[in-house]
Design a protein around this motif. Structure first.
Motif, PDB file in Angstrom:
ATOM      1  N   GLY A  38       0.817  -1.214   0.000  1.00 38.10           N
ATOM      2  CA  GLY A  38       0.000   0.000   0.000  1.00 38.10           C
ATOM      3  C   GLY A  38       0.845   1.256   0.000  1.00 38.10           C
ATOM      4  N   SER A  39       1.986   1.187   0.667  1.00 36.77           N
ATOM      5  CA  SER A  39       2.893   2.330   0.729  1.00 36.77           C
ATOM      6  C   SER A  39       3.429   2.708  -0.647  1.00 36.77           C
ATOM      7  N   VAL A  40       3.584   1.732  -1.517  1.00 29.97           N
ATOM      8  CA  VAL A  40       4.067   2.019  -2.872  1.00 29.97           C
ATOM      9  C   VAL A  40       3.101   2.989  -3.552  1.00 29.97           C
ATOM     10  N   MET A  41       1.833   2.633  -3.576  1.00 29.66           N
ATOM     11  CA  MET A  41       0.858   3.488  -4.273  1.00 29.66           C
ATOM     12  C   MET A  41       0.584   4.774  -3.508  1.00 29.66           C
ATOM     13  N   ASP A  42       0.557   4.691  -2.187  1.00 29.00           N
ATOM     14  CA  ASP A  42       0.257   5.879  -1.382  1.00 29.00           C
ATOM     15  C   ASP A  42       1.334   6.952  -1.516  1.00 29.00           C
ATOM     16  N   ASN A  43       2.592   6.546  -1.549  1.00 27.03           N
ATOM     17  CA  ASN A  43       3.675   7.524  -1.669  1.00 27.03           C
ATOM     18  C   ASN A  43       3.745   8.142  -3.059  1.00 27.03           C
ATOM     19  N   ILE A  44       3.374   7.392  -4.072  1.00 27.37           N
ATOM     20  CA  ILE A  44       3.292   7.973  -5.415  1.00 27.37           C
ATOM     21  C   ILE A  44       2.226   9.068  -5.415  1.00 27.37           C
ATOM     22  N   ALA A  45       1.071   8.752  -4.851  1.00 26.29           N
ATOM     23  CA  ALA A  45      -0.033   9.723  -4.810  1.00 26.29           C
ATOM     24  C   ALA A  45       0.333  10.945  -3.973  1.00 26.29           C
ATOM     25  N   GLU A  46       0.903  10.729  -2.805  1.00 23.11           N
ATOM     26  CA  GLU A  46       1.245  11.859  -1.936  1.00 23.11           C
ATOM     27  C   GLU A  46       2.303  12.750  -2.572  1.00 23.11           C
ATOM     28  N   GLY A  47       3.321  12.147  -3.157  1.00 24.50           N
ATOM     29  CA  GLY A  47       4.360  12.936  -3.813  1.00 24.50           C
ATOM     30  C   GLY A  47       3.820  13.746  -4.968  1.00 24.50           C
ATOM     31  N   SER A  61      11.110   7.901  -4.215  1.00 24.05           N
ATOM     32  CA  SER A  61      12.201   7.124  -3.638  1.00 24.05           C
ATOM     33  C   SER A  61      11.681   6.221  -2.514  1.00 24.05           C
ATOM     34  N   ILE A  62      10.814   6.769  -1.685  1.00 26.91           N
ATOM     35  CA  ILE A  62      10.199   5.972  -0.610  1.00 26.91           C
ATOM     36  C   ILE A  62       9.339   4.867  -1.217  1.00 26.91           C
ATOM     37  N   SER A  63       8.602   5.204  -2.259  1.00 30.78           N
ATOM     38  CA  SER A  63       7.756   4.233  -2.941  1.00 30.78           C
ATOM     39  C   SER A  63       8.580   3.078  -3.511  1.00 30.78           C
ATOM     40  N   VAL A  97       9.356  -5.219 -11.991  1.00 28.70           N
ATOM     41  CA  VAL A  97       8.986  -4.351 -13.121  1.00 28.70           C
ATOM     42  C   VAL A  97       8.522  -2.991 -12.595  1.00 28.70           C
ATOM     43  N   LEU A  98       7.673  -3.010 -11.568  1.00 27.19           N
ATOM     44  CA  LEU A  98       7.188  -1.758 -10.986  1.00 27.19           C
ATOM     45  C   LEU A  98       8.336  -0.933 -10.423  1.00 27.19           C
ATOM     46  N   SER A  99       9.250  -1.576  -9.731  1.00 20.08           N
ATOM     47  CA  SER A  99      10.405  -0.883  -9.165  1.00 20.08           C
ATOM     48  C   SER A  99      11.243  -0.221 -10.263  1.00 20.08           C
ATOM     49  N   LYS A 100      11.426  -0.920 -11.365  1.00 23.41           N
ATOM     50  CA  LYS A 100      12.192  -0.361 -12.493  1.00 23.41           C
ATOM     51  C   LYS A 100      11.453   0.826 -13.119  1.00 23.41           C
ATOM     52  N   MET A 101      10.137   0.727 -13.202  1.00 24.17           N
ATOM     53  CA  MET A 101       9.349   1.840 -13.748  1.00 24.17           C
ATOM     54  C   MET A 101       9.457   3.072 -12.844  1.00 24.17           C
ATOM     55  N   ILE A 102       9.369   2.858 -11.549  1.00 26.30           N
ATOM     56  CA  ILE A 102       9.499   3.975 -10.607  1.00 26.30           C
ATOM     57  C   ILE A 102      10.896   4.580 -10.733  1.00 26.30           C
ATOM     58  N   LEU A 109      12.543  12.665 -13.745  1.00 26.07           N
ATOM     59  CA  LEU A 109      12.271  13.872 -12.966  1.00 26.07           C
ATOM     60  C   LEU A 109      13.561  14.567 -12.519  1.00 26.07           C
ATOM     61  N   LYS A 110      14.572  13.791 -12.184  1.00 26.24           N
ATOM     62  CA  LYS A 110      15.844  14.379 -11.747  1.00 26.24           C
ATOM     63  C   LYS A 110      16.501  15.180 -12.867  1.00 26.24           C
TER      64      LYS A 110
END
Length: 122
Positions: A38-47, A61-63, A97-102, A109-110
């Protein structure tokens, strides 16, 4: 955003595993993997809602780290016999795959000159 949609799907996949296996009875492990996925999706949304790239990068990064945590917990779920090898491999690969996409989005962004909408003068 595609990475948020995919992270939501991965979170749902974890929930489905818990609902059809004995994982739901291992409260601590279930709570940890439910929280990290849940933290993966929540941190994307919050950021994203912070409207600034610096903050978004921090939350992405947290996600990404939470994605790694979920992957580690999948090993424990497998080692304790809650899922088959095939299910483990599929879930692990999907989180990879998700980690690589993030990570790819983080790199974009950097390198971007756009700082975020909260820095645009009205």
């Amino acid at each position: 955003m595609d990475i948020w949609k995919l992270s939501r799907t991965r979170c749902d996949d974890i929930q489905k595993v818990a609902n059809r296996t004995e994982l739901r009875k291992d409260y601590k492990l279930y709570s940890q993997i439910d929280g990290s996925s849940g933290s993966v999706m929540d941190n994307i949304a919050e950021g994203f809602e912070r409207n600034g790239n610096k903050e978004f990068i921090q939350f992405l990064s947290i996600s990404k780290a939470s994605c790694g945590e979920t992957r580690s917990q999948l090993y424990r779920v497998f080692d304790r016999g809650f899922i088959t090898m095939e299910e483990f491999i599929e879930l692990k690969e999907q989180t990879l795959v998700l980690s690589k996409m993030i990570g790819g989005f983080l790199n974009y962004l950097k390198k971007s000159d756009f700082k975020g909408s909260k820095y645009i003068a009205e």
